[in-house]
Every structure is written in C-alpha cells, then in structure tokens.
Design a protein around this motif. Structure first.
Motif, PDB file in Angstrom:
ATOM      1  N   LYS A 190       0.849  -1.191   0.000  1.00 46.33           N
ATOM      2  CA  LYS A 190       0.000   0.000   0.000  1.00 46.33           C
ATOM      3  C   LYS A 190       0.888   1.245   0.000  1.00 46.33           C
ATOM      4  N   ASN A 194       0.760   5.327   0.731  1.00 49.05           N
ATOM      5  CA  ASN A 194      -0.008   6.418   1.337  1.00 49.05           C
ATOM      6  C   ASN A 194       0.571   7.742   0.844  1.00 49.05           C
ATOM      7  N   GLY A 210       1.323   0.502   8.877  1.00 55.70           N
ATOM      8  CA  GLY A 210       0.845  -0.803   8.443  1.00 55.70           C
ATOM      9  C   GLY A 210      -0.508  -1.141   9.052  1.00 55.70           C
ATOM     10  N   ASN A 211      -1.096  -2.297   8.602  1.00 54.57           N
ATOM     11  CA  ASN A 211      -2.422  -2.676   9.078  1.00 54.57           C
ATOM     12  C   ASN A 211      -2.450  -3.053  10.554  1.00 54.57           C
ATOM     13  N   SER A 212      -1.280  -3.203  11.173  1.00 50.16           N
ATOM     14  CA  SER A 212      -1.238  -3.460  12.609  1.00 50.16           C
ATOM     15  C   SER A 212      -1.654  -2.229  13.399  1.00 50.16           C
ATOM     16  N   GLY A 213      -1.525  -1.043  12.809  1.00 52.36           N
ATOM     17  CA  GLY A 213      -1.852   0.198  13.494  1.00 52.36           C
ATOM     18  C   GLY A 213      -0.832   0.611  14.529  1.00 52.36           C
ATOM     19  N   TRP A 265      -3.605 -11.517  14.884  1.00 50.11           N
ATOM     20  CA  TRP A 265      -2.670 -11.835  13.799  1.00 50.11           C
ATOM     21  C   TRP A 265      -2.170 -13.279  13.896  1.00 50.11           C
ATOM     22  N   TRP A 283       4.827 -11.041   7.851  1.00 49.91           N
ATOM     23  CA  TRP A 283       4.665  -9.608   8.036  1.00 49.91           C
ATOM     24  C   TRP A 283       5.746  -8.848   7.274  1.00 49.91           C
ATOM     25  N   ASP A 289       3.157  -4.600   9.028  1.00 45.12           N
ATOM     26  CA  ASP A 289       2.013  -4.898   8.170  1.00 45.12           C
ATOM     27  C   ASP A 289       1.955  -6.408   7.983  1.00 45.12           C
ATOM     28  N   TYR A 338       0.405 -10.067   6.559  1.00 46.05           N
ATOM     29  CA  TYR A 338      -0.252 -10.599   5.365  1.00 46.05           C
ATOM     30  C   TYR A 338      -0.466 -12.088   5.491  1.00 46.05           C
TER      31      TYR A 338
END
Length: 239
Positions: A64, A66, A173-176, A212, A218, A237, A239
């Motif tokens: 991704k 940003n 990342g999607n982990s925040g 997760w 990751w 992040d 996956y």
C-alpha cells in the motif's frame, strides 16, 4: 510372460516418475522487475502501485502507498512463484509535498509591490543642500542631511513556510502500531526500532489470542512524520 509384464510395468513407472520430475523442474520461480529504480509522486495523488511494475512471474501481494503524507516510502512486493517459493522486491517512492511547488515563485509571479519598491528612485535632497544653508559656519549641518537621506528601508522578505511536527505518522501498516527507536545516532535508532517491530510481530503471529495469529508473515518499513523528517520510526504490516 509374467516377467515381461513386470518389466514393462517397471519401465512405465520410471517414465512416469521422470515425466513428473521434469514437470516439477519446469515450475517457474518468482521474479519481478520495476520500470524505474526510484519513483516520485505528488502528495495527495491517486496512485496504483501496479503501474510501477514492468514484468512479473508469479502471484503478487501488492503493498500500500499512502500519498497523504510527504516523505520517502519503501514499498515491498511479495511474489510467490509456481515453485511455491516467495521473494520480496523493494521499490523506493518519494512523495513530494505540494507546498514545495506552491511556494516556488518565479520573478514574474512575485507580487508587483515587491518588484517595484526596490526600483523606486529615492529623493535624497539633503546631500544637495546649497551652501547658503551653512550660514552658521558649522560643518556638522551636512550630517543631518545625510542621515535624513538614509530613511529608506529594505523590503521585508516573504515569510517562509516552516513545517511543525505534530506527532503524527503516515503509511502505518495494518497493525496500526509504530515503534520509535532509541540510541545516540540515527543508525542506532533505526536499528532499535526495527528490532522492536520485528520482536513484537513474532510474538503476535504465534499468540493464539492475537488477531494476527497464524498469518503467513509480516512486512516492516520505516515511516515519516507529517514533516517527512524522521526515519527512525518503523511499522508492521501483516499478510
């Protein structure tokens, strides 16, 4: 007759096994090439990371990007080949801030008053005072004229836009989560932040109570603050 039949079956099995091994050897490995080594995009633009890829062999997990925050980002493309093996390819993308281009004015674009004010001729008449003004015989009377002629002021330069960090980070990342490193040098801080992020991700992926748990893996990358100045902060992040 039975011996011939048995020999024929053995030969057929060998040919079958040989054919299978050849097929396995022909399975393509993962590969990916980019159109350019580095890429520049403008802040706020809508960008498809697939457009950066020139050729690819295998199944790709795209990263991704940003573009809401300016700064340098490292995109990681994970490719799985037909042989089942994964390879990671990295691409550096520089997101340029819009204010960098908005504040660069050519001489023609500068406000008219800033251009004309330095060109306006000043009237320094005291330096041309006729001798009749020195009736008192004092030589110091000319100093007042010179001081009066230097009343012009230089134009005030335009204010510079200075970015103030507000403690926010982009491209998380999607982990925040993000991790800030400790150390005396930038290299030490970057290494410490990466170690923190990697240790935390390892714990999460094997923790049954973690969201997760049992993810494939990751990705780690460094992120920047709103001014695009820090790179000692890392994120995770999965996956």
């Amino acid at each position: 007759m039975k011996k011939k039949i048995v020999c024929g079956m053995i030969i057929a099995m060998c040919m079958t096994l040989a054919g299978c091994s050849e097929k396995e050897e022909k399975k393509a490995a993962a590969s990916l090439t980019f159109k350019d080594d580095t890429v520049e995009v403008m802040q706020g633009d809508e960008v498809d990371v697939k457009d950066f890829v020139k050729n690819v062999e295998g199944k790709v997990k795209y990263p991704k990007l940003n573009t809401s925050e300016a700064g340098e980002q490292v995109l990681k493309y994970v490719v799985t080949g037909e042989d089942g093996k994964k390879k990671t390819y990295e691409l550096t993308v520089n997101v340029k801030a819009k204010e960098e281009t908005a504040n660069t004015q050519t001489p023609e674009e500068a406000p008219a008053e800033e251009q004309t004010e330095p060109q306006t001729p000043t009237t320094q008449t005291p330096t041309a005072t006729p001798p009749a003004a020195n009736t008192s015989g004092s030589n110091g009377s000319t100093t007042t004229g010179s001081s009066g002629g230097n009343t012009t002021t230089s134009p005030t330069p335009p204010a510079q836009n200075v970015c103030v960090p507000n403690g926010t980070f982009g491209a998380i990342g999607n982990s925040g989560k993000y991790f800030i490193g400790n150390g005396n040098t930038m290299e030490e801080k970057m290494s410490d932040a990466e170690t923190q992020a990697n240790d935390w991700a390892t714990q999460e992926i094997f923790n049954e109570n973690s969201p997760w748990y049992h993810y494939d893996g990751w990705l780690l990358w460094s992120i920047y603050d709103n001014c695009g100045e820090r790179n000692d902060v890392w994120t995770v992040d999965f996956y």
